[in-house]
Design an enzyme around this catalytic site. Structure first.
Site, PDB file in Angstrom:
ATOM      1  N   CYS A  21      -8.839  35.412 -13.791  1.00 38.63           N
ATOM      2  CA  CYS A  21      -8.826  34.081 -14.397  1.00 38.63           C
ATOM      3  C   CYS A  21      -7.764  34.091 -15.489  1.00 38.63           C
ATOM      4  O   CYS A  21      -7.216  35.132 -15.855  1.00 38.63           O
ATOM      5  CB  CYS A  21     -10.197  33.750 -14.968  1.00 38.63           C
ATOM      6  SG  CYS A  21     -10.706  34.841 -16.298  1.00 38.63           S
ATOM      7  N   HIS A  26     -13.464  38.479 -24.453  1.00 42.88           N
ATOM      8  CA  HIS A  26     -14.783  38.023 -24.906  1.00 42.88           C
ATOM      9  C   HIS A  26     -14.824  37.621 -26.373  1.00 42.88           C
ATOM     10  O   HIS A  26     -15.736  36.921 -26.797  1.00 42.88           O
ATOM     11  CB  HIS A  26     -15.816  39.160 -24.748  1.00 42.88           C
ATOM     12  CG  HIS A  26     -15.978  39.658 -23.369  1.00 42.88           C
ATOM     13  ND1 HIS A  26     -16.070  38.808 -22.298  1.00 42.88           N
ATOM     14  CD2 HIS A  26     -16.088  40.920 -22.868  1.00 42.88           C
ATOM     15  CE1 HIS A  26     -16.232  39.536 -21.195  1.00 42.88           C
ATOM     16  NE2 HIS A  26     -16.235  40.807 -21.515  1.00 42.88           N
ATOM     17  N   CYS A  47     -10.033  34.979 -25.262  1.00 43.17           N
ATOM     18  CA  CYS A  47      -9.680  33.869 -24.368  1.00 43.17           C
ATOM     19  C   CYS A  47      -9.716  32.547 -25.146  1.00 43.17           C
ATOM     20  O   CYS A  47     -10.663  32.287 -25.896  1.00 43.17           O
ATOM     21  CB  CYS A  47     -10.686  33.820 -23.214  1.00 43.17           C
ATOM     22  SG  CYS A  47     -10.443  32.370 -22.172  1.00 43.17           S
ATOM     23  N   GLU A  74     -19.546  38.042 -25.542  1.00 47.82           N
ATOM     24  CA  GLU A  74     -19.052  36.702 -25.902  1.00 47.82           C
ATOM     25  C   GLU A  74     -20.083  35.968 -26.760  1.00 47.82           C
ATOM     26  O   GLU A  74     -19.746  35.325 -27.755  1.00 47.82           O
ATOM     27  CB  GLU A  74     -18.750  35.884 -24.637  1.00 47.82           C
ATOM     28  CG  GLU A  74     -18.232  34.482 -24.984  1.00 47.82           C
ATOM     29  CD  GLU A  74     -18.120  33.563 -23.780  1.00 47.82           C
ATOM     30  OE1 GLU A  74     -17.660  34.024 -22.714  1.00 47.82           O
ATOM     31  OE2 GLU A  74     -18.495  32.386 -23.915  1.00 47.82           O
ATOM     32  N   THR A 122     -18.933  30.733 -21.654  1.00 47.72           N
ATOM     33  CA  THR A 122     -17.917  30.183 -20.743  1.00 47.72           C
ATOM     34  C   THR A 122     -18.239  30.431 -19.271  1.00 47.72           C
ATOM     35  O   THR A 122     -17.851  29.643 -18.420  1.00 47.72           O
ATOM     36  CB  THR A 122     -16.524  30.774 -21.048  1.00 47.72           C
ATOM     37  OG1 THR A 122     -16.623  32.208 -21.038  1.00 47.72           O
ATOM     38  CG2 THR A 122     -16.015  30.318 -22.397  1.00 47.72           C
ATOM     39  N   CYS A 170     -16.341  27.411 -18.501  1.00 46.94           N
ATOM     40  CA  CYS A 170     -14.988  27.505 -17.969  1.00 46.94           C
ATOM     41  C   CYS A 170     -15.059  27.257 -16.466  1.00 46.94           C
ATOM     42  O   CYS A 170     -16.006  27.681 -15.804  1.00 46.94           O
ATOM     43  CB  CYS A 170     -14.472  28.901 -18.258  1.00 46.94           C
ATOM     44  SG  CYS A 170     -13.022  29.318 -17.355  1.00 46.94           S
ATOM     45  N   SER A 224     -20.572  43.219  -9.772  1.00 45.09           N
ATOM     46  CA  SER A 224     -20.154  41.978 -10.438  1.00 45.09           C
ATOM     47  C   SER A 224     -20.960  40.810  -9.896  1.00 45.09           C
ATOM     48  O   SER A 224     -20.902  40.471  -8.715  1.00 45.09           O
ATOM     49  CB  SER A 224     -18.659  41.744 -10.197  1.00 45.09           C
ATOM     50  OG  SER A 224     -18.375  40.359 -10.175  1.00 45.09           O
TER      51      SER A 224
END
Lengths: 293, 293
Positions: free
Chosen positions: B13, B77, B99, B129, B168, B196, B224
């Site tokens: 991303c 993060h 970010c 984050e 996000t 996001c 993941s």
């Protein structure tokens, strides 16, 4: 001993009670020979409207009939400000019975619009309350739309800053959906929750009361959405649930062998109709008690 | 002719790409003899972390190891401001790869708090984050809480003015539920949607691509969550879906008689791993073509 339990929030909501009270006060003017009108039926209950008519509070047929010095009662739903100005220009005595909870919706749309939000009013497009509220939005040059069903959300697509309010009697489930949906695409959303808790309180009463009693009586217009909803909830919890409009519909058989009776009524059912129902049930219970002994 | 279609949003991303780019720039300092560290692995991809280590960007083991003049990369993060102050006090060279979408969450909680809202951060309590964002809220003396699951909503009950933001990478469905729920009891709710769109874009790609191809290859860490979700969506649309971490896992048999291959990758999969996979598939396809002819 048979118990009769009346739901704590049975009958008139705050705004309707207040409007009836103001109409009764205005009826004094009628007794002094003045003309007193309501714009639209004050509540959705023909018996109560008829009772007020007998006290001199007439239903206005057409605005052209109004003359300087007449009294006009604005009902709890409210009206758009341009309409109010028009009435004031005639030189009328205005009794504003707009529900304070509806006034809060008017203030909310004005505030949101001034803060730069595109205003979403969740409610029924043709409901007098919604028409009144949109008038207040128009008044400040605000942008906005009514969302009555999911498809209406299309007109909100692409708006970055969205302010959301609801018709005071809006169904909570749909409001929740609309809010969640818009929050996913808009960058910023501000919600002022203007749903009045009168409706949910009446439903919560039924959730508590219906399973505890042997018979549940729901009083209110057969065409009243809110009352029908009370009936459905009650019926799902207690099969011995009956929906009536007046005491005349009560059936003696419903109370045979019954120990506990639950009663509630929709928001436009006057206390005197509830009282009539209770009195009639008491008579029946005594009758059963006497025939037993 | 076999077609290989790569999903438009496959792989890194924006925020991860940016962080890697900044780390590569910082690796120049390492070549000049300076010490360069990242606080935590820069991304959840061991191969890429190893590649950066070879360029001189080390993973910091403990903060006590840091000395004046060292370079520290803050990963995408972000970190809480008190931690950043602590690092600056040591006299470090700080490369802030937080970010910009995460920065927007920091700004949102500060703004909401200043406007008097109790802040709800929808996200994972222990995610770096979220810890960073809470630090920014603390910094301005703001009140708030993290909502990770429905039960966490209890700590929001009774709050009149509620401001809502999200991690996000928050799942949209849960965010929507939380927002709808809170909007029903709070008097005023302001939402700044900080989710996001990287995650949803990757999923939309799969919805389009998977039904159009004969085989679908999903690249990304087996641990993941986002990549596993891509695999589930694809598998439901196309049974010939395979989830791999690197080109080594590719099986020749998957491509027999195949005309169209679709490929996508999770947000922490570097381009060079995607390229390895594509190259290997091309080899296999040519092999099949040659054995056929």
């Amino acid at each position: 001993m048979v118990e009769i339990l009346i739901a704590p929030h049975a009958g008139f909501c705050f705004g309707v009670k207040r409007a009836i009270h103001m109409a009764e006060k205005a009826s004094q003017l009628a007794k002094e020979g003045k003309r007193v009108f309501t714009m639209g039926p004050l509540i959705h209950n023909p018996q109560e409207v008829e009772r007020l008519r007998k006290e001199g509070v007439e239903l206005l047929k057409q605005e052209e009939d109004l003359k300087e010095g007449d009294t006009v009662i604005i009902r709890s739903h409210g009206i758009p400000p341009y309409k109010e100005r028009k009435l004031r220009a005639i030189g009328l005595n205005i009794v504003d019975a707009t529900c304070p909870y509806v006034k809060a919706v008017h203030e909310a749309v004005v505030q949101l619009s001034k803060e730069g939000y595109f205003v979403v009013l969740v409610g029924e497009r043709n409901h007098p309350e919604v028409i009144g509220t949109l008038g207040y939005l128009q008044e400040v040059g605000g942008e906005g739309t009514v969302v009555e069903k999911r498809e209406d959300l299309l007109s909100v697509l692409g708006k970055d800053k969205v302010g959301i309010v609801a018709q005071t009697t809006q169904d909570e489930q749909f409001f929740k959906e609309v809010v969640g949906e818009i929050a996913l695409w808009a960058k910023e959303v501000k919600i002022i929750n203007t749903i009045c808790n009168a409706t949910s309180e009446r439903q919560e009463d039924v959730y508590k009361l219906a399973p505890e009693v042997d018979v549940m009586i729901i009083i209110g217009g057969k065409n009243s959405g809110n009352t029908r909803r009370l009936y459905q909830i009650s019926k799902s919890l207690n099969p011995n649930t009956y929906h009536i409009e007046t005491a005349d519909e009560i059936n003696r058989e419903w109370f045979v062998g019954v120990k506990k009776v639950g009663i509630t009524a929709g928001a436009s059912t006057p206390d005197w109709i509830i009282k009539d129902v209770v009195d009639k049930i008491k008579l029946i219970i005594n009758y059963h008690a006497n025939t037993h002994s």
